[in-house]
Design an enzyme around this catalytic site. Structure first.
Site, PDB file in Angstrom:
ATOM      1  N   ASP A 170     -26.182  25.272  20.630  1.00  0.00           N
ATOM      2  CA  ASP A 170     -25.997  25.125  19.193  1.00  0.00           C
ATOM      3  C   ASP A 170     -25.233  26.218  18.655  1.00  0.00           C
ATOM      4  O   ASP A 170     -24.804  27.108  19.458  1.00  0.00           O
ATOM      5  CB  ASP A 170     -27.422  25.099  18.455  1.00  0.00           C
ATOM      6  CG  ASP A 170     -28.685  26.208  19.150  1.00  0.00           C
ATOM      7  OD1 ASP A 170     -27.904  27.049  19.665  1.00  0.00           O
ATOM      8  OD2 ASP A 170     -29.571  25.949  18.499  1.00  0.00           O
ATOM      9  N   ASP A 176     -41.509  27.433  14.600  1.00  0.00           N
ATOM     10  CA  ASP A 176     -41.856  26.035  14.063  1.00  0.00           C
ATOM     11  C   ASP A 176     -41.708  24.971  15.129  1.00  0.00           C
ATOM     12  O   ASP A 176     -41.712  23.777  14.626  1.00  0.00           O
ATOM     13  CB  ASP A 176     -40.640  25.822  12.716  1.00  0.00           C
ATOM     14  CG  ASP A 176     -39.538  25.751  13.233  1.00  0.00           C
ATOM     15  OD1 ASP A 176     -39.243  25.740  14.264  1.00  0.00           O
ATOM     16  OD2 ASP A 176     -38.523  25.478  12.406  1.00  0.00           O
ATOM     17  N   HIS A 212     -39.188  24.310  16.943  1.00  0.00           N
ATOM     18  CA  HIS A 212     -37.715  23.743  17.414  1.00  0.00           C
ATOM     19  C   HIS A 212     -37.471  23.953  18.709  1.00  0.00           C
ATOM     20  O   HIS A 212     -37.561  24.969  19.400  1.00  0.00           O
ATOM     21  CB  HIS A 212     -37.000  24.108  16.279  1.00  0.00           C
ATOM     22  CG  HIS A 212     -36.387  25.554  16.267  1.00  0.00           C
ATOM     23  ND1 HIS A 212     -36.080  26.256  14.992  1.00  0.00           N
ATOM     24  CD2 HIS A 212     -36.090  26.373  17.323  1.00  0.00           C
ATOM     25  CE1 HIS A 212     -35.664  27.324  15.586  1.00  0.00           C
ATOM     26  NE2 HIS A 212     -35.703  27.351  16.714  1.00  0.00           N
ATOM     27  N   GLU A 238     -34.906  20.881  14.263  1.00  0.00           N
ATOM     28  CA  GLU A 238     -36.036  21.178  13.296  1.00  0.00           C
ATOM     29  C   GLU A 238     -37.328  20.170  13.305  1.00  0.00           C
ATOM     30  O   GLU A 238     -36.899  18.837  13.623  1.00  0.00           O
ATOM     31  CB  GLU A 238     -35.544  21.648  12.016  1.00  0.00           C
ATOM     32  CG  GLU A 238     -34.613  22.711  11.764  1.00  0.00           C
ATOM     33  CD  GLU A 238     -35.416  24.169  12.264  1.00  0.00           C
ATOM     34  OE1 GLU A 238     -36.355  24.376  12.944  1.00  0.00           O
ATOM     35  OE2 GLU A 238     -34.658  25.330  11.554  1.00  0.00           O
TER      36      GLU A 238
HETATM   37  P1  PGA Z   1     -35.918  33.548  19.637  1.00  0.00           P
HETATM   38  O1  PGA Z   1     -35.557  32.072  19.290  1.00  0.00           O
HETATM   39  O2  PGA Z   1     -35.888  33.573  21.240  1.00  0.00           O
HETATM   40  O3  PGA Z   1     -35.081  34.467  19.076  1.00  0.00           O
HETATM   41  O4  PGA Z   1     -37.211  33.826  19.514  1.00  0.00           O
HETATM   42  C1  PGA Z   1     -35.979  30.968  19.944  1.00  0.00           C
HETATM   43  C2  PGA Z   1     -35.518  30.003  19.244  1.00  0.00           C
HETATM   44  O5  PGA Z   1     -35.450  29.807  18.103  1.00  0.00           O
HETATM   45  O6  PGA Z   1     -35.268  28.832  19.989  1.00  0.00           O
END
Ligand code: PGA
Length: 259
Positions: free
Chosen positions: A66, A135, A137, A142
Site C-alpha cells: 500500500d 482495527d 486491517h 479497513e
Molecule cells: P504496525 O502496523 O506494524 O505499525 O503496527 C500494522 C498495520 O497497520 O498493518
C-alpha cells in the site's frame, strides 16, 4: 487453518521468516516478495540483512501492499521511501524490480488497475508479509472491505490515522486516503505470513485467526487461504483460545514440512 507459531520475541519471528524467504530465493532466484510497511515487519528485514549477505538477490522482485495518496513520494514517510530505506537499500535489491503502489494524484483512478496488471505480469506474489492493524486491517483494507477487492483507493479510519500519527508531526499530517492491494489481491499470493507483536494486537489476532470470517475484521480473510503462517509473540497470542494446541502442533511438526 492458519498455522500459528508463537515465538518468544520479535527477533525470533524475524529469524524464522528470514529463513523462509532465503529458502524461497534459493529455490527461485527471481522470487516475488510481498512487502509490508509499519513497525511489524522490521525484524524480518533486519534478519534478512545477515541471512542474505552473500546471496545473489539481483533478480528478486517485490510489490508493496500500500501507499498513502497525495503524499509526496519523496516524503520520508511515503511507503516508497520507507521500502527504499528499510528493504531495498540494506538488502541490495534492484530498485527497478521493486514496486510500490503509485499514490500520486495524477491518474490515480488508473493506478490500481496498473498495479494489478504488474503483479499479474510478474506471475503473482510468492510470499506476502502482512501486519495487522488494531482495527483488524491487512494492507490498508479497513473494516468493511470486500473479500473480492483489488488494488484501489480507500479512506483510512480515524484509528489507523491515530496509530500512524507517530510517524508524522501530528495526526492532521497523516494522509486521509491510501491506495492498497485489495483482500482479493492479497488472497492470490501463494503464501501469507502474518506477523503481530504486543498486547495491542491481541484482539485483532484472535479475531483474524479464530473469529468469524467477516469483512468487519478484514484480517479474518486469511481463513480463506490454504497456506498461511501467523507468527506472533506471547502478548499478541494472549487472547487465542487454542494457543496450547498451536504450540503443541508446531513443536511436534516434522522438519520436512517447513512453514
Ligand atoms: P504496525 O502496523 O506494524 O505499525 O503496527 C500494522 C498495520 O497497520 O498493518
Amino acid at each position: 487453518m492458519a498455522e500459528v507459531v508463537i515465538v518468544p520475541d520479535r527477533a525470533a519471528a524475524g529469524a524464522l521468516i528470514a529463513e523462509e524467504i532465503a529458502a524461497l530465493i534459493a529455490r527461485r532466484p527471481d522470487a516475488v516478495l510481498g512487502l509490508a510497511t509499519g513497525s511489524t515487519p522490521l525484524p524480518v528485514y533486519e534478519a534478512l540483512r545477515s541471512r542474505l549477505a552473500g546471496v545473489d538477490v539481483s533478480r528478486v522482485r517485490a510489490f508493496a501492499l500500500d501507499e498513502y495518496v497525495g503524499l509526496d513520494p519523496a516524503h520520508p514517510e511515503s511507503y516508497r521511501s520507507v521500502i527504499a530505506r528499510e528493504v531495498v537499500e540494506p538488502l541490495g535489491l534492484d530498485p527497478d524490480r521493486i514496486r510500490v503502489p503509485d499514490g500520486t494524484l495524477d491518474g490515480i483512478e488508473h493506478h490500481g488497475e496498473d498495479y494489478e496488471a504488474a503483479i499479474a505480469a510478474a506471475g503473482g506474489v510468492d510470499l506476502q508479509i502482512l501486519g495487522i492493524g488494531t482495527d483488524g486491517h491487512i494492507g490498508f483494507n479497513e473494516p468493511g472491505s470486500s473479500f473480492a477487492s483489488r488494488t484501489r483507493v480507500k479512506t483510512l479510519t480515524r484509528q489507523t490515522r491515530a496509530d500512524n500519527a507517530r510517524f508524522f508531526p501530528s495526526i492532521d499530517d497523516v494522509p486521509r486516503h491510501c491506495i492498497t492491494q485489495g483482500l482479493g489481491t492479497i488472497l492470490d499470493a501463494r503464501h501469507l505470513v502474518l506477523l503481530a507483536f504486543g498486547e495491542r494486537k491481541a484482539a485483532a489476532v484472535a479475531g483474524a485467526v479464530e473469529g468469524a470470517v467477516t469483512a468487519s475484521l478484514p484480517g479474518s480473510a486469511i481463513q480463506l487461504h490454504p497456506h498461511v503462517t501467523v507468527v506472533i509473540d506471547e502478548p499478541a497470542a494472549s487472547r487465542l483460545a487454542h494457543a496450547d494446541y498451536y504450540r503443541e502442533a508446531f513443536a511436534g511438526k516434522p522438519e520436512w514440512q517447513g512453514l
